[in-house]
Design an enzyme around this catalytic site. Sequence first.
Site, PDB file in Angstrom:
ATOM      1  N   CYS A  35       1.162  -0.860  -0.025  1.00  8.57           N
ATOM      2  CA  CYS A  35       0.027  -0.110  -0.368  1.00  8.57           C
ATOM      3  C   CYS A  35       0.813   1.396  -0.046  1.00  8.57           C
ATOM      4  CB  CYS A  35      -0.736  -0.034   1.146  1.00  8.57           C
ATOM      5  SG  CYS A  35      -0.219  -0.052   3.150  1.00  8.57           S
ATOM      6  N   CYS A 104      -2.019  -3.912   8.996  1.00  3.02           N
ATOM      7  CA  CYS A 104      -1.412  -2.315   9.274  1.00  3.02           C
ATOM      8  C   CYS A 104      -0.457  -2.791  10.389  1.00  3.02           C
ATOM      9  CB  CYS A 104      -2.277  -1.367   9.066  1.00  3.02           C
ATOM     10  SG  CYS A 104      -3.203  -1.549   7.975  1.00  3.02           S
TER      11      CYS A 104
HETATM   12  S1  FES Z   1      -2.991   0.099   5.018  1.00  2.00           S
HETATM   13 FE1  FES Z   1      -0.969  -0.140   4.641  1.00  2.00          FE
HETATM   14  S2  FES Z   1      -0.815  -0.544   6.460  1.00  2.00           S
HETATM   15 FE2  FES Z   1      -2.426   0.310   5.959  1.00  2.00          FE
END
Ligand code: FES
Length: 136
Positions: A35, A104
């Site tokens: 991400c 996360c």
């Molecule tokens: S979506 Fe990347 S760490 Fe939470």
Amino acid sequence: MIIYSEKVMEHFMCPQNVHSMPDADAEGSYGDPACGDYLTFYLKVKDSRIEKISYLVFGCCASIATSSMTSVLAKGKTLEEALNITEEDIVRALDGLPEKKLHCSNLGVSALRNSINNYLIKNRMENFYENSNSSR
Ligand code: FES
């Protein structure tokens, strides 16, 4: 729709210990390649204990909350105790994370471990050079 616990919202809206630390003894980062979220922890260590901890984070609501909670859990702990903090500890302390956001918590644990490892490496190097200079 993602629903977060009150604890997550509390740490997202008012993150604890969030600032840089120019005089840190060590720092360590971790970025989630999936991400792009990125976290750096800064440590001040005294007698093998984390005296001060802060961080800067770029990321989602859960990454901000997990960074904040990781710093709260690590503050005052010995380096060994802090190395043993797990993703589950962070998720539990936040009263849970939605399934999609469980990963996360890895950001906090990985960046914390990297900062501690960097501290240990730096310290060993300094001790090594001090010892080798004093033996001359
Ligand atoms: S979506 Fe990347 S760490 Fe939470």
